[in-house]
Design a protein around this motif. Structure first.
Motif, PDB file in Angstrom:
ATOM      1  N   VAL A 233      30.639  37.563  35.477  1.00 21.09           N
ATOM      2  CA  VAL A 233      29.204  37.537  35.235  1.00 21.09           C
ATOM      3  C   VAL A 233      29.022  36.134  34.443  1.00 21.09           C
ATOM      4  O   VAL A 233      28.067  35.234  34.763  1.00 21.09           O
ATOM      5  CB  VAL A 233      28.976  38.543  34.404  1.00 21.09           C
ATOM      6  CG1 VAL A 233      27.397  38.366  33.630  1.00 21.09           C
ATOM      7  CG2 VAL A 233      28.866  39.859  34.934  1.00 21.09           C
ATOM      8  N   ALA A 234      29.877  35.658  33.601  1.00 18.16           N
ATOM      9  CA  ALA A 234      29.595  34.481  32.802  1.00 18.16           C
ATOM     10  C   ALA A 234      30.011  33.429  33.744  1.00 18.16           C
ATOM     11  O   ALA A 234      29.152  32.398  33.442  1.00 18.16           O
ATOM     12  CB  ALA A 234      30.542  34.557  31.400  1.00 18.16           C
ATOM     13  N   LEU A 235      30.773  33.460  34.489  1.00 15.02           N
ATOM     14  CA  LEU A 235      31.214  32.438  35.308  1.00 15.02           C
ATOM     15  C   LEU A 235      30.287  31.913  36.144  1.00 15.02           C
ATOM     16  O   LEU A 235      29.931  30.855  36.612  1.00 15.02           O
ATOM     17  CB  LEU A 235      32.633  32.586  36.224  1.00 15.02           C
ATOM     18  CG  LEU A 235      32.991  31.782  37.037  1.00 15.02           C
ATOM     19  CD1 LEU A 235      33.447  30.458  36.288  1.00 15.02           C
ATOM     20  CD2 LEU A 235      34.048  32.207  38.085  1.00 15.02           C
ATOM     21  N   LEU A 236      29.463  32.834  36.873  1.00 14.84           N
ATOM     22  CA  LEU A 236      28.365  32.719  37.916  1.00 14.84           C
ATOM     23  C   LEU A 236      26.965  33.177  37.452  1.00 14.84           C
ATOM     24  O   LEU A 236      26.365  33.054  38.284  1.00 14.84           O
ATOM     25  CB  LEU A 236      28.977  33.628  38.984  1.00 14.84           C
ATOM     26  CG  LEU A 236      30.384  32.821  39.607  1.00 14.84           C
ATOM     27  CD1 LEU A 236      30.844  33.808  40.733  1.00 14.84           C
ATOM     28  CD2 LEU A 236      30.088  31.685  40.312  1.00 14.84           C
ATOM     29  N   LYS A 237      26.654  33.360  36.079  1.00 13.79           N
ATOM     30  CA  LYS A 237      25.275  33.815  35.990  1.00 13.79           C
ATOM     31  C   LYS A 237      24.404  32.533  36.476  1.00 13.79           C
ATOM     32  O   LYS A 237      23.213  32.931  36.839  1.00 13.79           O
ATOM     33  CB  LYS A 237      25.291  34.121  34.514  1.00 13.79           C
ATOM     34  CG  LYS A 237      23.931  34.808  34.063  1.00 13.79           C
ATOM     35  CD  LYS A 237      23.854  35.189  32.687  1.00 13.79           C
ATOM     36  CE  LYS A 237      22.445  35.638  32.272  1.00 13.79           C
ATOM     37  NZ  LYS A 237      21.168  35.020  32.721  1.00 13.79           N
ATOM     38  N   GLY A 238      24.737  31.466  36.222  1.00 17.76           N
ATOM     39  CA  GLY A 238      23.961  30.080  36.252  1.00 17.76           C
ATOM     40  C   GLY A 238      23.621  30.012  37.809  1.00 17.76           C
ATOM     41  O   GLY A 238      22.526  29.809  38.046  1.00 17.76           O
TER      42      GLY A 238
END
Length: 618
Positions: A362-367
């Motif tokens: 989630v943190a890796l690809l939220k952007g």
């Protein structure tokens, strides 16, 4: 090309699991009795037995998160399944924690980079580059995949983008039957070998053979013609399974983007079946297990007997979009005389809807995700009236008229000034998405894209009246034969089973045809047997003549033989600029500023029973 080198697989990341691996697996449907892990004493020889676990995904289709971009909400369906790699990552971490990271492998069976606005955005709006990593590549690298097979949809955006994606992966992208037309050799690595080191045991070499779908030659002809060919799965496996064994593989697992039950949507247009995984297991000796893809089916465990050796080959398919994770358990035992031998096999699937999304993914690809959400929700125009596709499979609705109008207008404009400019233009469209709807008022990219959920491109072919009649008769096999005019529930008349679709004809294989400058009208008599249903076929109020010639706007899937509709794949192509239909719709709304159904909508076809309109309620 040189043979792939044997690789020692990396240990990958270490995850923190809240609640414990055993609890996570139990909630996901894991059956401990089916999956002894570690090692135990061999009953017959006294030698220890080890368990290798091969985890498998397939048909992820650009799904990282449990998100419905077209609905702008968390994904849900009637079974309340969840989707996406972020969910799969949690299951993978739990299996690794339970089994021991060194005792597991993780593979995929293809169709990775197409299927969601996320995938589309990073292929067409902001294409991936050396510096811009594809979200699916980033997620799969972070999770620690060991190998993946090519799916047919990997070719939708062209070979250059596929090569860029391939370079971004930390693991091999396999395709033994994606063959370089110039050299006659695989254009991608045909296989890889992973070395598994059980504690206190000799190294175990696991060969992973990747096979893709021969239908690529038809479905993505414009992208691959003259560059690659796609021979059959069985034919290439006969070459590469022995080669893998000679390379030292103790176990051979095939990742096959091809359904289990032998069939072809393209009929006899190719000499190789589309769905051939069972055939592969039956006819090619030396395969221990097959991870099945392409068919979007759920197969927890199936055994197929090899005709030559009598060995039992294990098949499993984990549904699609990340709904399930397959676990293949292979019990192996070492002996000095025979080396490693598989002594037992079993498989099961785990559900992803019982676990949370992995916080690292989630943190890796939220952007990336947020950027796409913003894109699909951005306004593109307005509509004077609301349009819905909810009933498009059994009645003529403005939503499909709009798709046909835009397609036909694009063809007419392109043919202007050519020898075919005077041809009357027709267009075909299918009810791809029952949930598609254009609201009255402001319309977003997401609203328009929901009408056309596939990345098909537009073509036009020269078509005669006789061919059109045959085409419509094939389309009308979508309906079940009934007696009387109803009222009927929708399911009583739609999605008829056929020999090529025994579970029911999908909505996307029902086409309606519209005229641009004059109406194309016809009735479908569903009291009649298939092949005798189209009546009153007329263009501009006059009966369509057998020799009358039209320009027929079609998508690349149909023109390439998808659905096995008659004549269209052999008809002369008179327009093909490889423009995506979904983008045509978005561009049209953006340019026009307003959708007015009055400009293109009319009731031109209907279901009848001996001339009486059929009543459908519900």
């Amino acid at each position: 090309m040189p043979e792939p080198a044997t690789r020692i697989r990396p240990m990958g990341r270490r995850a923190v699991l809240t609640g414990g691996a055993a609890a996570i697996l139990a909630a996901a449907g894991f059956t401990p009795a089916q999956a002894a892990t570690g090692r135990s004493a061999g009953k017959a020889t006294g030698e220890p037995t080890y368990t290798l676990t091969v985890m498998g995904t397939t048909d992820l289709h650009g799904n990282v998160f449990n998100w419905d971009y077209f609905g702008d909400k968390e994904f849900d369906d009637t079974q309340h399944d969840d989707i996406g790699l972020a969910k799969i990552a949690t299951l993978v971490d739990a299996v690794r924690a339970e089994r021991g990271r060194r005792n597991t492998l993780l593979i995929d069976a293809g169709d990775t980079i197409q299927g969601t606005p996320l995938a589309y955005y990073y292929a067409r709006v902001e294409p991936i580059t050396k510096q811009r990593i594809h979200p699916m590549a980033a997620a799969m690298n972070a999770i620690g995949f060991d190998a993946a097979a090519l799916g047919n949809h990997e070719f939708n955006y062209g070979i250059p983008l596929l090569r860029t994606f391939e370079k971004q992966l930390d693991f091999p992208l396999l395709g033994a039957n994606a063959v370089d037309q110039r050299t006659g050799q695989p254009a991608f690595a045909p296989y890889t070998v992973r070395t598994v080191r059980f504690e206190g045991a000799r190294p175990l070499k696991v060969g992973i053979l990747g096979l893709t779908n021969p239908g690529i030659a038809i479905w993505d002809k414009a992208n691959v013609e003259g560059q690659m060919t796609f021979p059959g799965l069985v034919e290439q496996a006969r070459v590469f399974v022995p080669r893998l064994r000679r390379a030292g593989a103790d176990i051979v697992v095939v990742s096959a983007h091809s359904g289990a039950d032998t069939s072809s949507s393209y009929g006899d247009a190719l000499p190789y079946p589309e769905n051939a995984s069972t055939l592969l297991a039956e006819e090619v000796p030396g395969i221990d297990a097959v991870l099945v893809g392409h068919a979007h089916a759920e197969i927890p465990q199936r055994f197929v007997t090899n005709k030559e050796t009598g060995a039992q080959v294990l098949l499993t398919e984990p549904s699609y979009w990340g709904r399930r994770l397959s676990l293949i358990d292979l019990d192996v035992r070492w002996s000095g005389r025979q080396g490693w031998q598989v002594v037992a096999k079993r498989s099961q699937v785990l559900k992803s809807n019982t676990v949370p999304e992995d916080t690292e993914i989630v943190a890796l690809l939220k952007g990336d995700h947020d950027k796409v959400v913003t894109y699909v929700n951005s306004p593109v125009g307005t509509s004077k009236e609301a349009m819905s596709a909810a009933t498009a499979r059994y009645e003529d609705v403005p939503a499909l008229d709009f798709v046909n109008f835009v397609q036909a207008k694009a063809v007419k404009d392109a043919l202007a000034g050519t020898a075919d400019a005077e041809l009357p233009v027709l267009s075909i469209a299918a009810p791809f998405n029952r949930d598609a709807a254009i609201p009255a008022g402001q319309v977003s990219v997401r609203d328009v894209a929901g009408l056309y959920i596939y990345d098909n491109t537009l073509l036009a072919v020269r078509f005669t009246g006789a061919q059109l009649k045959d085409y419509l008769e094939l389309s009308a096999t979508y309906f079940k034969q009934v007696t009387g005019s109803g009222p009927f529930a929708p399911d009583d008349v739609t999605n008829a089973p056929t020999p090529t679709a025994p579970s029911g004809t999908p909505d996307y294989n029902y086409d309606v045809v519209s005229g641009l400058d004059a109406p194309l009208t016809y009735d479908i008599d569903i009291t009649k047997a298939p092949g005798q249903r189209i009546t009153g076929l007329a263009y501009g109020g006059a009966p369509v003549g057998a020799d009358q010639v039209f320009a027929l706007a079609v998508n690349n899937y149909r023109q390439s033989g998808g659905g096995n509709f008659p004549h269209v794949s052999t008809a002369e192509v008179i327009y093909n600029r490889q423009v995506e239909i979904r983008q045509l719709l978005i561009d049209w709304v953006s340019a026009a500023g307003e959708i007015d159904p009055v400009a293109f909508s009319s009731v031109d076809w209907r279901l009848v029973a001996d001339g009486t309109p059929v009543v459908i309620e519900g």
